[in-house]
Write a protein that holds these residues in place. Structure first.
Motif, mmCIF file in Angstrom:
data_model
loop_
_atom_site.group_PDB
_atom_site.id
_atom_site.type_symbol
_atom_site.label_atom_id
_atom_site.label_comp_id
_atom_site.label_asym_id
_atom_site.label_seq_id
_atom_site.Cartn_x
_atom_site.Cartn_y
_atom_site.Cartn_z
ATOM 1 N N ALA A 15 51.379 32.678 30.856
ATOM 2 C CA ALA A 15 51.649 32.826 29.461
ATOM 3 C C ALA A 15 50.467 33.915 28.697
ATOM 4 O O ALA A 15 49.393 34.009 29.581
ATOM 5 N N GLU A 16 50.444 34.390 27.773
ATOM 6 C CA GLU A 16 49.479 35.229 27.189
ATOM 7 C C GLU A 16 48.108 34.282 27.167
ATOM 8 O O GLU A 16 48.093 33.313 26.586
ATOM 9 N N GLY A 17 46.997 34.983 27.616
ATOM 10 C CA GLY A 17 45.796 34.351 27.730
ATOM 11 C C GLY A 17 45.397 33.564 28.768
ATOM 12 O O GLY A 17 44.292 33.095 28.950
ATOM 13 N N ALA A 60 47.889 42.685 32.373
ATOM 14 C CA ALA A 60 46.762 41.954 32.671
ATOM 15 C C ALA A 60 45.539 42.810 32.801
ATOM 16 O O ALA A 60 45.884 44.003 33.318
ATOM 17 N N SER A 61 44.405 42.042 32.781
ATOM 18 C CA SER A 61 43.182 42.746 32.905
ATOM 19 C C SER A 61 42.475 42.080 34.327
ATOM 20 O O SER A 61 42.650 40.777 34.221
ATOM 21 N N VAL A 62 41.557 42.777 34.932
ATOM 22 C CA VAL A 62 41.215 42.263 36.192
ATOM 23 C C VAL A 62 39.764 41.612 35.679
ATOM 24 O O VAL A 62 39.042 42.306 35.056
ATOM 25 N N PRO A 91 40.590 36.332 50.457
ATOM 26 C CA PRO A 91 40.156 37.167 49.224
ATOM 27 C C PRO A 91 41.298 37.057 48.008
ATOM 28 O O PRO A 91 42.393 36.825 48.338
ATOM 29 N N PHE A 92 40.610 37.108 46.892
ATOM 30 C CA PHE A 92 41.530 36.825 45.646
ATOM 31 C C PHE A 92 41.302 37.784 44.678
ATOM 32 O O PHE A 92 39.867 38.465 44.655
ATOM 33 N N THR A 93 41.865 37.958 43.704
ATOM 34 C CA THR A 93 41.817 38.846 42.524
ATOM 35 C C THR A 93 42.051 37.811 41.155
ATOM 36 O O THR A 93 43.181 37.373 41.079
ATOM 37 N N MET A 94 41.021 37.653 40.324
ATOM 38 C CA MET A 94 41.309 36.673 39.044
ATOM 39 C C MET A 94 41.758 37.836 38.031
ATOM 40 O O MET A 94 41.013 38.860 37.546
ATOM 41 N N VAL A 95 42.938 37.492 37.406
ATOM 42 C CA VAL A 95 43.318 38.286 36.186
ATOM 43 C C VAL A 95 43.618 37.531 35.121
ATOM 44 O O VAL A 95 44.076 36.508 35.139
ATOM 45 N N LYS A 96 43.378 38.111 33.804
ATOM 46 C CA LYS A 96 43.888 37.517 32.467
ATOM 47 C C LYS A 96 44.966 38.062 32.111
ATOM 48 O O LYS A 96 45.012 39.398 31.784
#
Length: 102
Positions: A15-17, A60-62, A91-96
């Motif tokens: 969901a957004e956010g 999304a933004s990283v 390894p992972f990438t956290m996105v918003k």
């Protein structure tokens, strides 16, 4: 409003956010990424793709990249003295999630 996206061989309900961890994307912090494999969108009415929803995307933004906690892999064979210990950090990438475009 929520969507189900597919990335890195996994599916995520977003969901957004929301801030989620996905498989590593090789992007710098602050970069923008767009997920085009949107399987389901719900914005009051449920739209299910076949296999994906047409003209739908999630932007999304990283936030950051990193590694998960270490997982210990231990192998041994009884009665032979064989022992082997390895560790692995995925390894992972956290996105918003910024916006769901349906």
């Amino acid at each position: 409003m929520y969507a189900i996206i597919a990335t890195g061989g996994k599916q995520y309900k977003v969901a957004e956010g929301d801030i989620i961890r996905v498989e590593k994307l090789n992007l710098e912090a602050g970069a923008t990424v767009s997920f085009d494999q949107v399987l389901v969108v719900n914005n009051g009415e449920l739209v299910v793709g076949n296999p994906t929803v047409a003209n739908a995307s999630v932007s999304a933004s990283v936030v950051k990249e990193g590694k998960n906690k270490k997982v210990i892999v231990y192998r041994y064979k009884r009665k032979s003295g064989y022992h082997k210990k390895n560790g692995h950090r995925q390894p992972f990438t956290m996105v918003k999630i910024e916006k769901i475009n349906a």
